[in-house]
Design a protein around this motif. Structure first.
Motif, PDB file in Angstrom:
ATOM      1  N   UNK A  15      18.131  -0.464 -35.923  1.00 30.72           N
ATOM      2  CA  UNK A  15      17.777   0.955 -35.915  1.00 30.72           C
ATOM      3  C   UNK A  15      16.996   1.333 -37.166  1.00 30.72           C
ATOM      4  N   UNK A  16      17.419   0.800 -38.310  1.00 23.49           N
ATOM      5  CA  UNK A  16      16.736   1.090 -39.570  1.00 23.49           C
ATOM      6  C   UNK A  16      15.308   0.552 -39.544  1.00 23.49           C
ATOM      7  N   UNK A  17      15.115  -0.648 -39.027  1.00 22.35           N
ATOM      8  CA  UNK A  17      13.779  -1.227 -38.925  1.00 22.35           C
ATOM      9  C   UNK A  17      12.891  -0.420 -37.986  1.00 22.35           C
ATOM     10  N   UNK A  18      13.465   0.022 -36.878  1.00 16.56           N
ATOM     11  CA  UNK A  18      12.708   0.839 -35.930  1.00 16.56           C
ATOM     12  C   UNK A  18      12.296   2.165 -36.567  1.00 16.56           C
ATOM     13  N   UNK A  19      13.215   2.788 -37.288  1.00 16.85           N
ATOM     14  CA  UNK A  19      12.906   4.047 -37.952  1.00 16.85           C
ATOM     15  C   UNK A  19      11.838   3.851 -39.023  1.00 16.85           C
ATOM     16  N   UNK A  20      11.958   2.804 -39.815  1.00 18.10           N
ATOM     17  CA  UNK A  20      10.961   2.527 -40.843  1.00 18.10           C
ATOM     18  C   UNK A  20       9.588   2.316 -40.203  1.00 18.10           C
ATOM     19  N   UNK A  21       9.544   1.582 -39.113  1.00 14.07           N
ATOM     20  CA  UNK A  21       8.285   1.376 -38.406  1.00 14.07           C
ATOM     21  C   UNK A  21       7.685   2.679 -37.900  1.00 14.07           C
ATOM     22  N   UNK A  22       8.539   3.559 -37.385  1.00 11.13           N
ATOM     23  CA  UNK A  22       8.068   4.870 -36.918  1.00 11.13           C
ATOM     24  C   UNK A  22       7.523   5.696 -38.072  1.00 11.13           C
ATOM     25  N   UNK A  50       1.297  -4.168 -36.319  1.00 11.57           N
ATOM     26  CA  UNK A  50       1.881  -3.721 -35.046  1.00 11.57           C
ATOM     27  C   UNK A  50       3.350  -4.129 -34.952  1.00 11.57           C
ATOM     28  N   UNK A  51       3.672  -5.327 -35.404  1.00 14.45           N
ATOM     29  CA  UNK A  51       5.064  -5.778 -35.394  1.00 14.45           C
ATOM     30  C   UNK A  51       5.922  -4.928 -36.322  1.00 14.45           C
ATOM     31  N   UNK A  52       5.390  -4.591 -37.502  1.00 12.32           N
ATOM     32  CA  UNK A  52       6.126  -3.746 -38.445  1.00 12.32           C
ATOM     33  C   UNK A  52       6.377  -2.373 -37.833  1.00 12.32           C
ATOM     34  N   UNK A  53       5.360  -1.802 -37.215  1.00 14.41           N
ATOM     35  CA  UNK A  53       5.503  -0.474 -36.608  1.00 14.41           C
ATOM     36  C   UNK A  53       6.472  -0.483 -35.425  1.00 14.41           C
ATOM     37  N   UNK A  54       6.648  -1.631 -34.788  1.00  6.78           N
ATOM     38  CA  UNK A  54       7.626  -1.760 -33.690  1.00  6.78           C
ATOM     39  C   UNK A  54       9.032  -2.030 -34.204  1.00  6.78           C
ATOM     40  N   UNK A  55       9.153  -2.333 -35.507  1.00 12.01           N
ATOM     41  CA  UNK A  55      10.468  -2.616 -36.071  1.00 12.01           C
ATOM     42  C   UNK A  55      10.927  -4.038 -35.851  1.00 12.01           C
ATOM     43  N   UNK A  64       6.485  -5.632 -45.160  1.00 13.41           N
ATOM     44  CA  UNK A  64       6.978  -4.316 -44.743  1.00 13.41           C
ATOM     45  C   UNK A  64       6.841  -3.306 -45.879  1.00 13.41           C
ATOM     46  N   UNK A  65       7.259  -3.676 -47.084  1.00 19.58           N
ATOM     47  CA  UNK A  65       7.171  -2.747 -48.208  1.00 19.58           C
ATOM     48  C   UNK A  65       5.734  -2.509 -48.641  1.00 19.58           C
TER      49      UNK A  65
END
Length: 90
Positions: A15-22, A50-55, A64-65
């Protein structure tokens, strides 16, 4: 050494990765940057962005950072959601 095929991640992490991507995508779109523009600024491929934005949890933390800082994502949002210190982005 063979890399594991899959790794279990907690729902919190996913969930955190998805939120960060969003947040990254919202910042990119809000600044009228194309995916190609932001990827070039961060020194990564559009596919990795694209992978980062998808989480995607398989992305390197450094990438990512770098994207988060290059998109000028508001660190206050990251800090409030994840407890990440501003020092991480300096």
């Amino acid at each position: 050494m063979v890399k594991p095929v899959s790794r279990p991640y907690s729902q919190y992490s996913l969930s955190a990765l998805e939120l960060l991507g969003q947040l990254v995508r919202e910042a990119r779109v809000g600044k009228a940057l194309t995916a190609a523009d932001l990827a070039a600024r961060a020194g990564i491929s559009r596919a990795l962005l694209a992978r980062i934005e998808r989480g995607d949890p398989g992305c390197s933390i450094g990438a990512v950072f770098e994207v988060a800082t290059r998109s000028e994502e508001h660190t206050s949002e990251l800090q409030s959601r994840f407890g990440i210190s501003y020092a991480v982005f300096c």
